[in-house]
Structures are given as structure tokens and as C-alpha cells.
Write a protein that holds these residues in place. Structure first.
Motif, PDB file in Angstrom:
ATOM      1  N   GLN A  24       0.841  -1.214   0.000  1.00 41.78           N
ATOM      2  CA  GLN A  24       0.000   0.000   0.000  1.00 41.78           C
ATOM      3  C   GLN A  24       0.869   1.255   0.000  1.00 41.78           C
ATOM      4  O   GLN A  24       0.583   2.235  -0.698  1.00 41.78           O
ATOM      5  N   GLY A  25       1.957   1.217   0.794  1.00 42.76           N
ATOM      6  CA  GLY A  25       2.875   2.361   0.839  1.00 42.76           C
ATOM      7  C   GLY A  25       3.500   2.625  -0.521  1.00 42.76           C
ATOM      8  O   GLY A  25       3.592   3.771  -0.968  1.00 42.76           O
ATOM      9  N   PHE A  26       3.919   1.552  -1.203  1.00 42.17           N
ATOM     10  CA  PHE A  26       4.521   1.709  -2.534  1.00 42.17           C
ATOM     11  C   PHE A  26       3.509   2.254  -3.537  1.00 42.17           C
ATOM     12  O   PHE A  26       3.865   3.016  -4.432  1.00 42.17           O
ATOM     13  N   THR A  27       2.242   1.836  -3.377  1.00 42.52           N
ATOM     14  CA  THR A  27       1.205   2.348  -4.289  1.00 42.52           C
ATOM     15  C   THR A  27       1.097   3.864  -4.173  1.00 42.52           C
ATOM     16  O   THR A  27       1.004   4.567  -5.177  1.00 42.52           O
ATOM     17  N   VAL A  28       1.132   4.361  -2.926  1.00 41.35           N
ATOM     18  CA  VAL A  28       1.059   5.819  -2.715  1.00 41.35           C
ATOM     19  C   VAL A  28       2.289   6.492  -3.330  1.00 41.35           C
ATOM     20  O   VAL A  28       2.196   7.521  -4.004  1.00 41.35           O
ATOM     21  N   THR A  29       3.468   5.876  -3.127  1.00 38.82           N
ATOM     22  CA  THR A  29       4.705   6.450  -3.693  1.00 38.82           C
ATOM     23  C   THR A  29       4.630   6.498  -5.213  1.00 38.82           C
ATOM     24  O   THR A  29       4.947   7.523  -5.830  1.00 38.82           O
ATOM     25  N   LEU A  30       4.189   5.400  -5.825  1.00 44.30           N
ATOM     26  CA  LEU A  30       4.093   5.360  -7.293  1.00 44.30           C
ATOM     27  C   LEU A  30       3.072   6.363  -7.810  1.00 44.30           C
ATOM     28  O   LEU A  30       3.271   6.978  -8.859  1.00 44.30           O
ATOM     29  N   ASP A  31       1.990   6.548  -7.037  1.00 45.98           N
ATOM     30  CA  ASP A  31       0.971   7.524  -7.424  1.00 45.98           C
ATOM     31  C   ASP A  31       1.571   8.932  -7.493  1.00 45.98           C
ATOM     32  O   ASP A  31       1.273   9.711  -8.387  1.00 45.98           O
ATOM     33  N   HIS A  32       2.458   9.265  -6.532  1.00 44.86           N
ATOM     34  CA  HIS A  32       3.074  10.596  -6.509  1.00 44.86           C
ATOM     35  C   HIS A  32       4.133  10.760  -7.590  1.00 44.86           C
ATOM     36  O   HIS A  32       4.463  11.900  -7.940  1.00 44.86           O
ATOM     37  N   LEU A  33       4.660   9.649  -8.108  1.00 49.32           N
ATOM     38  CA  LEU A  33       5.660   9.765  -9.177  1.00 49.32           C
ATOM     39  C   LEU A  33       5.058  10.381 -10.434  1.00 49.32           C
ATOM     40  O   LEU A  33       5.750  11.013 -11.227  1.00 49.32           O
ATOM     41  N   ASN A  34       3.764  10.204 -10.633  1.00 43.15           N
ATOM     42  CA  ASN A  34       3.087  10.737 -11.816  1.00 43.15           C
ATOM     43  C   ASN A  34       2.749  12.215 -11.688  1.00 43.15           C
ATOM     44  O   ASN A  34       2.307  12.828 -12.639  1.00 43.15           O
ATOM     45  N   ARG A  35       2.903  12.772 -10.474  1.00 41.47           N
ATOM     46  CA  ARG A  35       2.477  14.161 -10.268  1.00 41.47           C
ATOM     47  C   ARG A  35       3.623  15.141 -10.514  1.00 41.47           C
ATOM     48  O   ARG A  35       4.782  14.806 -10.313  1.00 41.47           O
ATOM     49  N   LEU A  36       3.239  16.369 -10.924  1.00 43.46           N
ATOM     50  CA  LEU A  36       4.241  17.410 -11.113  1.00 43.46           C
ATOM     51  C   LEU A  36       4.677  17.946  -9.752  1.00 43.46           C
ATOM     52  O   LEU A  36       3.903  17.939  -8.806  1.00 43.46           O
ATOM     53  N   PRO A  37       5.919  18.423  -9.652  1.00 40.56           N
ATOM     54  CA  PRO A  37       6.352  19.000  -8.367  1.00 40.56           C
ATOM     55  C   PRO A  37       5.577  20.281  -8.062  1.00 40.56           C
ATOM     56  O   PRO A  37       5.107  20.956  -8.985  1.00 40.56           O
ATOM     57  N   THR A  38       5.430  20.601  -6.805  1.00 40.28           N
ATOM     58  CA  THR A  38       4.708  21.817  -6.420  1.00 40.28           C
ATOM     59  C   THR A  38       5.665  22.909  -5.971  1.00 40.28           C
ATOM     60  O   THR A  38       5.243  23.956  -5.513  1.00 40.28           O
ATOM     61  N   THR A  39       6.955  22.667  -6.068  1.00 42.28           N
ATOM     62  CA  THR A  39       7.935  23.683  -5.686  1.00 42.28           C
ATOM     63  C   THR A  39       8.887  23.920  -6.859  1.00 42.28           C
ATOM     64  O   THR A  39       9.010  23.080  -7.744  1.00 42.28           O
ATOM     65  N   ILE A  40       9.557  25.050  -6.850  1.00 43.70           N
ATOM     66  CA  ILE A  40      10.563  25.334  -7.878  1.00 43.70           C
ATOM     67  C   ILE A  40      11.864  25.735  -7.195  1.00 43.70           C
ATOM     68  O   ILE A  40      11.869  26.097  -6.022  1.00 43.70           O
ATOM     69  N   GLN A  41      12.956  25.687  -7.941  1.00 47.99           N
ATOM     70  CA  GLN A  41      14.280  25.987  -7.400  1.00 47.99           C
ATOM     71  C   GLN A  41      14.580  27.482  -7.532  1.00 47.99           C
ATOM     72  O   GLN A  41      15.431  27.898  -8.298  1.00 47.99           O
ATOM     73  N   TYR A  42      13.815  28.296  -6.816  1.00 53.43           N
ATOM     74  CA  TYR A  42      14.029  29.740  -6.839  1.00 53.43           C
ATOM     75  C   TYR A  42      15.385  30.062  -6.193  1.00 53.43           C
ATOM     76  O   TYR A  42      15.716  29.443  -5.181  1.00 53.43           O
ATOM     77  N   PRO A  43      16.221  30.950  -6.701  1.00 55.06           N
ATOM     78  CA  PRO A  43      15.976  31.901  -7.793  1.00 55.06           C
ATOM     79  C   PRO A  43      16.454  31.411  -9.165  1.00 55.06           C
ATOM     80  O   PRO A  43      16.474  32.196 -10.099  1.00 55.06           O
ATOM     81  N   TYR A  44      16.878  30.148  -9.268  1.00 54.88           N
ATOM     82  CA  TYR A  44      17.345  29.648 -10.569  1.00 54.88           C
ATOM     83  C   TYR A  44      16.157  29.355 -11.486  1.00 54.88           C
ATOM     84  O   TYR A  44      16.285  29.362 -12.702  1.00 54.88           O
ATOM     85  N   GLU A  45      15.033  29.076 -10.892  1.00 58.87           N
ATOM     86  CA  GLU A  45      13.791  28.909 -11.647  1.00 58.87           C
ATOM     87  C   GLU A  45      12.812  29.952 -11.117  1.00 58.87           C
ATOM     88  O   GLU A  45      12.774  30.209  -9.917  1.00 58.87           O
ATOM     89  N   LYS A  46      12.028  30.520 -12.018  1.00 54.73           N
ATOM     90  CA  LYS A  46      11.035  31.501 -11.572  1.00 54.73           C
ATOM     91  C   LYS A  46       9.709  31.239 -12.260  1.00 54.73           C
ATOM     92  O   LYS A  46       9.679  30.847 -13.423  1.00 54.73           O
ATOM     93  N   LEU A  47       8.642  31.508 -11.534  1.00 54.36           N
ATOM     94  CA  LEU A  47       7.315  31.318 -12.096  1.00 54.36           C
ATOM     95  C   LEU A  47       6.936  32.507 -12.955  1.00 54.36           C
ATOM     96  O   LEU A  47       7.214  33.659 -12.606  1.00 54.36           O
ATOM     97  N   ILE A  48       6.315  32.241 -14.082  1.00 55.40           N
ATOM     98  CA  ILE A  48       5.730  33.318 -14.874  1.00 55.40           C
ATOM     99  C   ILE A  48       4.337  33.564 -14.302  1.00 55.40           C
ATOM    100  O   ILE A  48       3.518  32.656 -14.272  1.00 55.40           O
ATOM    101  N   PRO A  49       4.073  34.766 -13.815  1.00 54.74           N
ATOM    102  CA  PRO A  49       2.769  35.020 -13.181  1.00 54.74           C
ATOM    103  C   PRO A  49       1.618  34.898 -14.182  1.00 54.74           C
ATOM    104  O   PRO A  49       1.823  35.012 -15.393  1.00 54.74           O
ATOM    105  N   SER A  50       0.442  34.715 -13.657  1.00 54.96           N
ATOM    106  CA  SER A  50      -0.740  34.614 -14.512  1.00 54.96           C
ATOM    107  C   SER A  50      -1.059  35.981 -15.122  1.00 54.96           C
ATOM    108  O   SER A  50      -0.541  37.012 -14.684  1.00 54.96           O
ATOM    109  N   GLU A  51      -1.927  35.990 -16.113  1.00 51.75           N
ATOM    110  CA  GLU A  51      -2.234  37.221 -16.841  1.00 51.75           C
ATOM    111  C   GLU A  51      -2.761  38.324 -15.930  1.00 51.75           C
ATOM    112  O   GLU A  51      -2.515  39.496 -16.150  1.00 51.75           O
ATOM    113  N   ARG A  52      -3.539  37.952 -14.910  1.00 51.41           N
ATOM    114  CA  ARG A  52      -4.154  38.957 -14.043  1.00 51.41           C
ATOM    115  C   ARG A  52      -3.425  39.092 -12.712  1.00 51.41           C
ATOM    116  O   ARG A  52      -4.000  39.529 -11.729  1.00 51.41           O
ATOM    117  N   PHE A  53      -2.146  38.739 -12.723  1.00 55.91           N
ATOM    118  CA  PHE A  53      -1.344  38.833 -11.502  1.00 55.91           C
ATOM    119  C   PHE A  53      -1.251  40.290 -11.041  1.00 55.91           C
ATOM    120  O   PHE A  53      -1.097  41.198 -11.852  1.00 55.91           O
TER     121      PHE A  53
END
Ligand code: SF4
Ligand code: SF4
Length: 183
Positions: A24-53
Motif C-alpha cells: 500500500q505504501g509503494f502504491t502511494v509512492t508510485l501515485d506521486h511519481l506521476n504528479r508534477l512537483p509543487t515547488t521550484i528551485q528559486y531563484p534559478y527557476e522563476k514562475l511566470i505570473p498569470s495574466e491577471r497577476f
């Protein structure tokens, strides 16, 4: 002998139960492998703000008529509009204009209600400074055009919506990931 067999049977059942939990634990781990990361390596990576930012406010001195609507609609009466009356033409002349971004809550009311559209919200969000007094922008600082993160070739820029979980927000039709690698 009988008690030993019972012991082996009990041990086997517990081993199967443990393997089930590990699975069951491995199933949860494998499930998260398919997801995009929710953090970025700031300041080497930066988010482009949305149009109405709602980032740092841009101000066009020449368009301002010193009506002070921006002050009246601001929840904290923040913009400082200094003007003088030119008596012969009975018209206000703007002398200076400032907004303290150390206090501003970026609600956008001033931008929304300005009758001459001389205020606009930019995509600039990097306002950190060691001295909070430096956040008090005069008309010169407010008039500076915003720096776009997508034009900085030294960093990797990432569209913000790529990082939201599926179903949280609909993507824009022109939503895409833009990459400018250091190399
Ligand atoms: S509302 Fe616009 S035109 Fe009027 S004082 Fe403010 S910035 Fe100037
Ligand atoms: S964005 Fe909101 S808080 Fe900031 S100056 Fe404009 S009206 Fe005031």
C-alpha cells in the motif's frame, strides 16, 4: 509440535499483513511519481505570473490629473498625491506621486478606478529589500517598466499553472512551459 505449527501459521499471517501494508505504501509512492512537483528551485527557476497577476504598480506621470480618486478608493488611503493649483488656468499640476509597497496590499482598487488609466499592475513580484523605506516608490521608481522574468535568459522560467493540481484551475488556452536554459 501443534503449538509450533500454530506459531508458524500466525507468523505467516503477520508476514502477509506486513507485505500488504508495504505494498500500500509503494502504491502511494508510485501515485506521486506521476504528479508534477509543487515547488521550484528559486531563484534559478522563476514562475511566470498569470495574466491577471497583481504585482508592483506602474505609474505614468504624464497621464495623471491629480484627481486623487486612487487615494479615496484605497482601503488605507495609501497613494501620496502632491499637487499645486495653477490659478490662471484653474488646473491642478502634479508635483509628485508615491506608493509605499511596504504597506500596499495589492488589492488593485487604485488601478481599477483611475480615470486616466495611468496606473497598472505589473507582473513584478520581487520587491524584497533590506530597508523597508526603500519600498516607498516615488514617481520615478513607479514609472520604471517592469522586468519580465521571461526575458531573463539566465534563469529557467516556468508557467505557474503547470504546478497546480489537475482540476484546481482551468489552464489558459495559451498555457505553456517556456524554458530558457543557462547553457
Ligand atoms: S486616480 Fe489616477 S489620475 Fe487620479 S490622482 Fe490617482 S493616479 Fe492620478
Ligand atoms: S493596490 Fe490597493 S492598497 Fe495598494 S495603493 Fe492601490 S488601492 Fe491602495
Amino acid at each position: 509440535m501443534f503449538s509450533m505449527m500454530i506459531g508458524f501459521q500466525d507468523y505467516g499471517q503477520r508476514a502477509i499483513q506486513a507485505a500488504k501494508y508495504i505494498g500500500q505504501g509503494f502504491t502511494v509512492t508510485l501515485d506521486h511519481l506521476n504528479r508534477l512537483p509543487t515547488t521550484i528551485q528559486y531563484p534559478y527557476e522563476k514562475l511566470i505570473p498569470s495574466e491577471r497577476f497583481r504585482g508592483r504598480i506602474h505609474f505614468e506621470f504624464d497621464k495623471c490629473i491629480a484627481c486623487e480618486v486612487c487615494v479615496r478608493v484605497c482601503p488605507i488611503n495609501l497613494p501620496v498625491v502632491d499637487w499645486q493649483l495653477i490659478k490662471n488656468i484653474r488646473k491642478k499640476q502634479l508635483k509628485s506621486y508615491s506608493i509605499d509597497f511596504g504597506v500596499c496590499i495589492f488589492c488593485g482598487n487604485c488601478v481599477e478606478y483611475c480615470p486616466t488609466n495611468c496606473l497598472s499592475m505589473t507582473e513584478e513580484y520581487e520587491l524584497s529589500t533590506y530597508d523597508r523605506h526603500e519600498l516607498n516608490y516615488d514617481q520615478m521608481s513607479l514609472g520604471r517598466l517592469p522586468l519580465s522574468v521571461s526575458q531573463d535568459s539566465a534563469i529557467q522560467t516556468i508557467y505557474a499553472l503547470n504546478y497546480l493540481s489537475m482540476g484546481v484551475m482551468e489552464r489558459h488556452s495559451n498555457d505553456r512551459t517556456i524554458t530558457h536554459n543557462i547553457n
